[in-house]
Design an enzyme around this catalytic site. Structure first.
Site, PDB file in Angstrom:
ATOM      1  CG  ASP A  37       8.042  -7.750 -14.112  1.00  0.00           C
ATOM      2  OD1 ASP A  37       7.109  -7.126 -13.579  1.00  0.00           O
ATOM      3  OD2 ASP A  37       8.700  -8.635 -13.486  1.00  0.00           O
ATOM      4  CB  CYS A  51      -4.266  -1.312  -0.823  1.00  0.00           C
ATOM      5  SG  CYS A  51      -3.695  -1.263  -2.528  1.00  0.00           S
ATOM      6  CB  VAL A  91      -0.485  -1.383 -10.491  1.00  0.00           C
ATOM      7  CG1 VAL A  91      -0.338   0.017 -11.049  1.00  0.00           C
ATOM      8  CG2 VAL A  91      -1.286  -1.350  -9.196  1.00  0.00           C
ATOM      9  CE  LYS A 148       4.619 -11.186 -12.571  1.00  0.00           C
ATOM     10  NZ  LYS A 148       4.475 -10.128 -11.606  1.00  0.00           N
ATOM     11  NE  ARG A 193      -1.981  -9.150  -4.415  1.00  0.00           N
ATOM     12  CZ  ARG A 193      -2.138  -8.035  -5.124  1.00  0.00           C
ATOM     13  NH1 ARG A 193      -1.113  -7.258  -5.321  1.00  0.00           N
ATOM     14  NH2 ARG A 193      -3.302  -7.715  -5.603  1.00  0.00           N
ATOM     15  CB  THR A 196       5.685   0.551  -2.281  1.00  0.00           C
ATOM     16  OG1 THR A 196       4.280   0.570  -2.548  1.00  0.00           O
ATOM     17  CG2 THR A 196       6.407   1.326  -3.360  1.00  0.00           C
TER      18      THR A 196
END
Ligand SMILES: NC(=O)c1ccc[n+]([C@@H]2O[C@H](COP(=O)([O-])OP(=O)(O)OC[C@H]3O[C@@H](n4cnc5c(N)ncnc54)[C@H](O)[C@@H]3O)[C@@H](O)[C@H]2O)c1
Length: 438
Positions: free
Chosen positions: A42, A273, A23, A47, A344, A97
């Site tokens: 980060d 998600c 994101v 990264k 994922r 999250t």
């Protein structure tokens, strides 16, 4: 508020994006492209080093605008480090999250970031939460921490917005700036600042009346999807039992011009998600004294699909006289969906591990992963041009798999089509909810 509004209008407002992931990276680039100076923070130095050099640290995130990143980083309009920018005016939370193993929301990282931001919070700043959370969490968790750490009052001394990210990795049509953005504010001023800011780099912003309405929108859209997929997966099991072709039925139902949206069954639901967000809503429901039983069952239906695919494999092995304990099984596609290199919550990976646990010789063919990458994950690479196998399982719908010449796989006895993408062919093809296509 007027100072920040002015700084947004003339693009002198400095932006700090926390979390350089799927994101945060595309978002930070889009904001910088629109003229704001952006700092990306980060905790992973590899990264931020890659990004500082104009390189994409996430090789599986292919839709990154790498040319803009190179240019903006080179010009110092985008900077990256493990530190945060204390002087920034707009701070955006884009960290993961996840869930705890018991499927309850794990806000540890979001809380850490809120603490960090709160410690040095400037009066008049705008804080934006892009991370997915259940309705109420931006106010009850993030705002509380910000107030405690800073001693400032939310809505008066600083402004707060919730705008859950909706990007779809791999989607080249609805790129980040083309995906309408739902924005909720803690108060009128917060909302106005949020709308003014996002309007610089998002084509369509959708203001809603509160933080909770914005958070709940994300919960609704992803739960709606999980629910419908959960139902079609269950319906597919019925179709298998009843000898009906689910694809034919879905397509026929879709000829009704109103009240029906197509969903198809498969080996399972993956990604960051859909397998997770509905559990945030389920948890919020429990806190509100109610149970989302329908949603819970849909999640269970989706999670059962790799197991169901295994059942289809066992059944097909019996019917085709193949002894699974001696068979060489190859999973075509280990990513969670087609044409992405993203593992994922990947259902084919769940199935692969299940087969390995049962002692079945399981190999993987996925053009998105090198042999070394597969080996690092303790997966055995398969080379279709020079190896034989007994069974193929379609794990995800990479474009290559539809056109693949399965006749060249010597020894192939049957295929389990976990995405229902193949036509009838020289060996039996067993789909999800469509039976045997031979
Ligand atoms: N990936 C998607 O497709 C997608 C789509 C819509 C919404 N979301 C939501 O957006 C949020 C972010 O998801 P993501 O996929 O980008 O996650 P991610 O795991 O790819 O990225 C999060 C980044 O935050 C960094 N980070 C963690 N703790 C940190 C700390 N203390 N300080 C600084 N950086 C820290 C991590 O190193 C990581 O790079 C989540 O809430 C997710 O549910 C994701």
């Amino acid at each position: 508020m007027e100072n920040l509004n002015q700084a947004i209008l003339n693009k002198s407002a400095k932006v700090n994006v926390f979390g350089m992931g799927y994101v945060g990276i595309p978002l930070a680039i889009e904001i910088a492209k629109s003229g704001f100076k952006v700092h990306g923070t980060d905790r992973n130095g590899w990264k931020t080093t890659a990004l500082s050099n104009g390189e994409n640290p996430l090789t599986d995130l292919k839709e990154i605008d790498i040319n803009s990143l190179k240019k903006l980083a080179g010009e110092g309009r985008m900077t990256f480090s493990q530190e945060y920018d204390k002087n920034s005016d707009i701070k955006m939370i884009c960290v993961q999250t996840p869930m705890f193993p018991d499927r309850r929301p794990n806000l540890t990282t979001a809380k850490d970031i809120a603490k960090t931001i709160g410690k040095n919070l400037k009066r008049g700043s705008l804080i934006i939460n892009e991370s997915t959370v259940a309705p109420g969490m931006t106010r009850k968790v993030i705002a509380n921490i910000l107030e405690e750490e800073s001693g400032l009052k939310a809505g008066e001394d600083f402004y707060l917005v919730a705008s859950p990210e909706r990007i779809d990795p791999g989607n080249t049509v609805y790129t980040i700036n083309k995906m309408p953005k739902v924005i909720g504010g803690l108060n009128k001023e917060s909302l106005e600042l949020g709308v003014a800011f996002y309007s610089n780099f998002i084509q369509k912003v959708v203001p809603v009346s509160s933080l909770e309405a914005a958070e709940a929108t994300k919960m609704l859209e992803n739960s709606y999807r999980a629910l419908n997929i959960g139902f079609i997966n269950e319906f597919a099991k019925f179709c298998d039992a009843a000898g009906i072709n689910v694809t034919e039925v879905v397509d026929a139902a879709a000829t009704k011009p109103i009240g029906f949206a197509k969903h198809y069954p498969s080996i399972g639901v993956g990604g960051s998600c859909i397998p997770k967000d509905p559990y945030y809503l389920i948890s919020a429901g429990e806190e509100a004294g109610m149970q989302f039983t329908i949603l819970w069952n849909a999640m269970w239906s989706n999670e059962s699909m790799p197991y169901y695919t295994f059942d289809l494999l066992k059944k097909a092995s019996k019917e085709n006289n193949v002894k699974l304990s001696n068979a060489k099984v190859v999973i075509f596609g280990i990513a969670y969906k087609g044409d992405v290199k993203d593992l994922r919550d990947s259902p084919p990976l769940v199935l692969c591990n299940m087969l390995k646990r049962e002692g079945i010789k399981t190999y993987v063919y996925d053009p998105y992963f090198s042999d070394d990458e597969l080996k690092k994950m303790e997966l055995l690479p398969f080379h279709p041009e020079k190896e034989s196998c007994d069974i193929v399982i379609i794990g995800c719908d990479h474009s290559q798999f539809k056109a693949f010449d399965y006749k060249k796989l010597s020894g192939l006895k049957f295929i389990i089509d976990g995405k229902n993408i193949l036509q009838k062919m020289h060996v039996p093809v067993i789909g999800i909810g469509i039976g045997n296509k031979s």
